[in-house]
Design a protein around this motif. Structure first.
Motif, short mmCIF file in Angstrom:
data_model
loop_
_atom_site.label_atom_id
_atom_site.label_comp_id
_atom_site.label_asym_id
_atom_site.label_seq_id
_atom_site.Cartn_x
_atom_site.Cartn_y
_atom_site.Cartn_z
N ASN A 7 0.94 -0.62 -0.06
CA ASN A 7 -0.38 0.09 -0.21
C ASN A 7 0.70 1.42 0.19
OD1 ASN A 7 0.44 0.77 3.15
ND2 ASN A 7 -0.55 -1.15 3.44
N SER A 8 -0.34 2.65 -0.61
CA SER A 8 0.46 3.48 -0.43
C SER A 8 1.70 3.72 0.88
CB SER A 8 0.00 4.66 -0.59
OG SER A 8 -0.84 5.12 0.09
N THR A 9 1.16 3.34 1.91
CA THR A 9 1.80 4.05 3.29
C THR A 9 3.14 3.31 4.12
OG1 THR A 9 -0.51 4.41 4.18
CG2 THR A 9 1.11 4.21 5.93
N LEU A 10 3.09 2.14 3.57
CA LEU A 10 3.99 0.98 3.82
C LEU A 10 4.24 -0.31 3.49
CD1 LEU A 10 6.30 0.35 6.21
CD2 LEU A 10 3.80 -0.84 7.27
N ASN A 11 5.43 -0.20 2.55
CA ASN A 11 5.68 -1.36 1.25
C ASN A 11 6.15 -2.38 1.84
OD1 ASN A 11 4.75 -0.44 -1.07
ND2 ASN A 11 6.15 0.68 -1.46
N MET A 65 -7.32 5.00 10.37
CA MET A 65 -7.74 3.95 9.36
C MET A 65 -7.12 4.05 8.06
SD MET A 65 -9.39 7.25 6.78
CE MET A 65 -10.93 8.67 7.98
N LYS A 66 -7.35 2.56 7.20
CA LYS A 66 -6.82 1.86 6.88
C LYS A 66 -4.61 2.96 5.57
CE LYS A 66 -6.53 -0.60 2.23
NZ LYS A 66 -6.65 -1.14 1.08
N GLY A 67 -4.22 1.76 6.29
CA GLY A 67 -2.53 2.77 6.12
C GLY A 67 -1.87 3.65 7.45
N ASP A 68 -2.27 3.61 8.70
CA ASP A 68 -2.26 4.19 9.74
C ASP A 68 -1.48 3.13 10.57
OD1 ASP A 68 -2.49 6.80 8.57
OD2 ASP A 68 -4.92 6.65 10.03
N ILE A 69 -0.53 3.34 11.35
CA ILE A 69 0.19 2.31 11.47
C ILE A 69 -0.11 3.03 13.00
CG2 ILE A 69 2.38 1.61 12.72
CD1 ILE A 69 3.54 1.98 10.30
N ILE A 70 -0.55 2.04 14.17
CA ILE A 70 -1.07 2.59 15.87
C ILE A 70 0.44 1.74 16.54
CG2 ILE A 70 -2.70 1.81 16.95
CD1 ILE A 70 -4.87 1.79 15.37
N ALA A 113 10.18 3.73 5.62
CA ALA A 113 8.70 3.87 5.69
C ALA A 113 7.69 4.44 7.20
CB ALA A 113 7.97 3.01 5.64
N LEU A 114 8.37 4.27 8.28
CA LEU A 114 8.24 3.86 9.83
C LEU A 114 8.43 5.54 10.35
CD1 LEU A 114 7.20 2.62 12.01
CD2 LEU A 114 9.00 2.61 12.84
N TYR A 115 9.67 6.04 9.49
CA TYR A 115 10.46 7.69 10.11
C TYR A 115 8.54 8.04 9.37
CZ TYR A 115 14.70 6.27 12.01
OH TYR A 115 15.65 5.16 12.94
N SER A 116 8.21 8.29 8.14
CA SER A 116 7.74 8.75 7.44
C SER A 116 6.47 9.06 7.65
CB SER A 116 7.30 8.27 5.50
OG SER A 116 6.40 9.07 5.15
N VAL A 117 6.37 8.17 7.98
CA VAL A 117 4.79 8.25 9.08
C VAL A 117 4.44 8.04 10.66
CG1 VAL A 117 3.04 6.02 10.25
CG2 VAL A 117 3.62 5.53 8.01
N MET A 118 5.93 8.34 11.17
CA MET A 118 5.75 8.84 12.80
C MET A 118 5.76 10.14 11.90
SD MET A 118 8.92 6.96 13.55
CE MET A 118 9.02 7.87 15.76
N SER A 119 6.80 10.95 10.67
CA SER A 119 6.47 12.34 11.29
C SER A 119 5.24 12.97 10.73
CB SER A 119 7.59 12.74 9.61
OG SER A 119 7.93 13.70 9.04
N ARG A 120 4.58 12.02 9.49
CA ARG A 120 3.05 12.49 9.20
C ARG A 120 2.23 12.72 10.03
NH1 ARG A 120 -0.34 8.25 6.22
NH2 ARG A 120 -0.56 7.33 8.79
#
Length: 229
Positions: A7-11, A65-70, A113-120
């Motif tokens: 997916n676009s969030t985490l490959n 929602m979809k693509g988010d990391i908790i 990808a993890l750093y990208s999500v944390m930044s977002r």
């Protein structure tokens, strides 16, 4: 055990397997103070993350929602600082943090990808703090609808017509408003034609107006009162 879909969030390379777990609406994915050992990727469904004070009152932090990391908030203190609750039936991918870290050492794109999500997530929090400090109640609700519209569109759903998975009270908690203010503002948006709202079903008619709204114009009753006074 199922493969994590691309997916676009985490490959994640298709050769790696992680467990999918189904959660029903109302179930907790993790709780405050629980020992941190897992990251959770939302594959489908809608959730809320909350802080709970000593009296049991909730402060809503977000609506994953979809693509988010908790669960990222558990990395620092080794315990989750918030809890995540399903607002609908959800499919959650369980990623043991030790395994994720090991993969990150050999697959740099996972760590990136993890750093990208944390930044977002940090950017979203900054936007929310700015919004709560500078915008009127009406503008907060308007921006929230814009936020949902963009998120739904981003994961392949309609950005114009959608159902609110969260209650008015939960929206108010997230925006720093009362339930009554949220309900009144949604009704006002409906009355002037910015949206149509029927309980939890929302149709957006004027996206740009919601995006730029500062305050609602006075209603006819308010104008009449001003004339009388």
């Amino acid at each position: 055990m199922l493969r994590i879909p691309l997916n676009s969030t985490l490959n994640v390379d298709s050769e790696y397997l992680f467990q999918h777990v189904q959660f029903k609406s109302g179930q907790r994915i993790h709780t405050i103070g629980q020992t941190f050992d897992m990251l959770y990727i939302v594959n489908s469904g809608f959730l809320k993350t909350v802080m709970v004070d000593e009296s049991g009152s909730e402060q809503v932090l977000g609506f994953p929602m979809k693509g988010d990391i908790i669960g990222i908030d558990g990395i620092h203190g080794k315990k989750y600082a918030s809890e995540a609750v399903a607002l609908s039936n959800c499919d959650i991918i369980l990623v043991p943090f030790k395994k994720f870290s090991a993969l990150g050492r050999t697959h740099a794109e996972l760590e990136t990808a993890l750093y990208s999500v944390m930044s977002r997530e940090l950017m979203r929090e900054q936007v929310m703090i700015s919004m709560l400090g500078s915008l009127s109640a009406e503008a907060r609700v308007a921006r929230f609808l814009v936020f949902l519209s963009e998120r739904f569109a981003g994961i392949g759903y309609s950005g114009k017509e959608f159902n609110l998975r969260m209650t008015r009270h939960e929206i108010g908690s997230y925006l720093g408003l009362t339930l009554e203010t949220v309900s009144r503002t949604l009704s006002a948006f409906n009355e002037i034609g910015l949206i149509s709202v029927d309980q939890r079903a929302v149709v957006i008619h004027d996206f740009n107006a919601l995006k730029t709204l500062r305050r609602l114009p006075p209603s006819r009753a308010q104008k009449k009162k001003q004339l009388v006074n």
